[in-house]
Design a protein around this motif. Structure first.
Motif: not given
Length: 435
Positions: A211-222, A358-361, A400-403, A407-409
């Protein structure tokens, strides 16, 4: 002439020569920019990040699905080196006679033949749903002898409790699923629960599944710490994405009404719905009028992706609506929520993959099932209280890095490489390692 910075829309017969030492994968998908559905973001992530892992990507896709929205800004984000082979979608008559998805097989097959002749891929990857795209992967493998990875953004039949098939269609779809699992060299699922369900149903093919989940590209740091929100400003919850497949915001509607009547200390708590609601199985606007909460719910409608992301960043908390009973379904929008660092309210059961993400992140979140209105109301109150007090927290970077799509690619690139090496071993041919 191709514009600088734009993806290459392939049309001519020019043959692309090998010899650069890089791997090449042909992605076959119904969903690709400029279409604006949530499905395009997984493909966009692959063409962006796989080349950083020694894998160049060419794409066979429609010019546009007639029933989907268009967002030209998404096409502008496709890397300039991406080769796109467009297969125009047939007109209404063909869709009526052959079916809304099977009607694309003819144009797609011609585009696949051109792509294989010019791009000369090492392997093929299909992305579904719809499950019918796997017919093209199956035929391409048989015709060209290339290893094939079948990737499922959502389940096809097994584990797809949210889809209601007739008995005839279920049998036909199940036949296609079984043939796909038997023929594909690798099978990529999108959540751990879906992997477990499918491996249990097809144990003879379990060793080629992952399995490979969907994911996100990080936004500028908050900023790391949230600030308290004054009572004079409303707390805004936001749901982004279409309302469909029995995803139901009405428990939140009732919670907003109850909070407005019984918790004046919390100030105004409101909900913004960004996305289409015409797929809903109930009258969204009517439900809002019936409760008299028009002043607490904003129906924004569909927004282009960048505007939707801006709206998420401006909101105080984000809402996930899970499909009841579909344990392995995770709305793709949840992963983009993670990028914002905002607290998340999930209407989902605690044993679902939504809860696992949610728990993993490690993000601030509240989980409340659909079955008890008091639990939903309590979750909204706790979210609003934390926002008022400045006690929310973004996700932990390591978790968060796992999503992230990068990283997923990398994980997917490793699976593609293993598939290529295994295929070479089967046919008695040596393939230099690409790692």
């Amino acid at each position: 002439m191709q514009a600088v910075g734009s993806p290459i829309e392939a049309s001519g017969p020019t043959r692309i020569l090998r010899g650069d030492g890089r791997r090449r994968v042909l992605l076959i998908t119904y969903h690709f920019p400029p279409d604006a559905g949530s499905a395009v973001h997984r493909a966009l992530g692959l063409v962006t990040h796989l080349p950083k892992n020694n894998w160049d990507v060419a794409v066979v896709a429609p010019d546009h699905e007639p029933w989907d929205s268009v967002d030209p800004a998404l096409l502008a984000r496709v890397p300039s080196e991406t080769l796109i082979f467009r297969a125009p979608y047939p007109g209404p008559k063909a869709r009526l006679l052959v079916g809304p998805y099977a009607c694309w097989w003819g144009p797609a097959w011609r585009a696949i033949a051109k792509a294989i002749e010019t791009f000369r891929p090492d392997c093929i990857k299909t992305s579904s749903p719809p499950g019918t795209v796997n017919v093209l992967g199956y035929l391409a493998k048989k015709r060209y002898g290339l290893p094939w990875m079948a990737s499922f953004r959502d389940p096809w039949v097994t584990g797809a409790s949210e889809y209601q098939f007739s008995s005839f269609r279920r049998a036909a779809e199940h036949f296609g699923e079984a043939r796909t699992f038997a023929a594909a060299d690798r099978i990529c699922l999108n959540t751990p629960t879906n992997l477990e369900i499918v491996q249990r149903a097809y144990p003879q093919f379990a060793d080629k599944m992952f399995f490979v989940t969907n994911g996100f590209d990080p936004l500028p740091a908050r900023p790391a710490d949230a600030t308290a929100k004054p009572a004079s400003d409303p707390v805004t919850l936001l749901h982004s994405g279409s309302i469909y497949l029995r995803r139901d915001p009405r428990p939140i509607f009732h919670a907003l009404k109850a909070i407005a009547e019984t918790r004046p200390d919390l100030g105004v708590v409101r909900l913004q719905l960004v996305g289409r609601d015409d797929f809903a199985n109930f009258d969204v606007k009517g439900a809002i009028r019936e409760l008299g909460i028009e002043h607490l719910v904003d129906l924004t409608g569909h927004l282009p992706h960048l505007q939707a992301m801006s709206a998420m960043e401006e909101a105080d908390a984000l809402v996930v609506l899970h499909t009841p009973g579909a344990k392995g379904v995770v709305p793709a929008k949840l992963y983009e929520y993670l990028a914002t660092g905002k607290p998340i309210l999930a209407l989902a059961d605690g044993d679902t993959d939504v809860a696992w993400v949610l728990r993993s992140a490690g993000v601030s979140h509240e989980i409340a099932g659909f079955g008890d209105q008091r639990l939903v109301e309590g979750a909204v109150i706790r979210i609003a209280t934390a926002i008022r007090s400045g006690l929310t927290r973004p996700g932990e970077p390591d978790k968060l890095a796992q999503f992230t799509r990068a990283g997923l690619s990398r994980k997917l690139a490793g699976q593609l490489e293993d598939m290529l090496q295994a295929h070479a071993a089967r046919i008695g041919r040596s393939v230099p390692t690409g790692r």
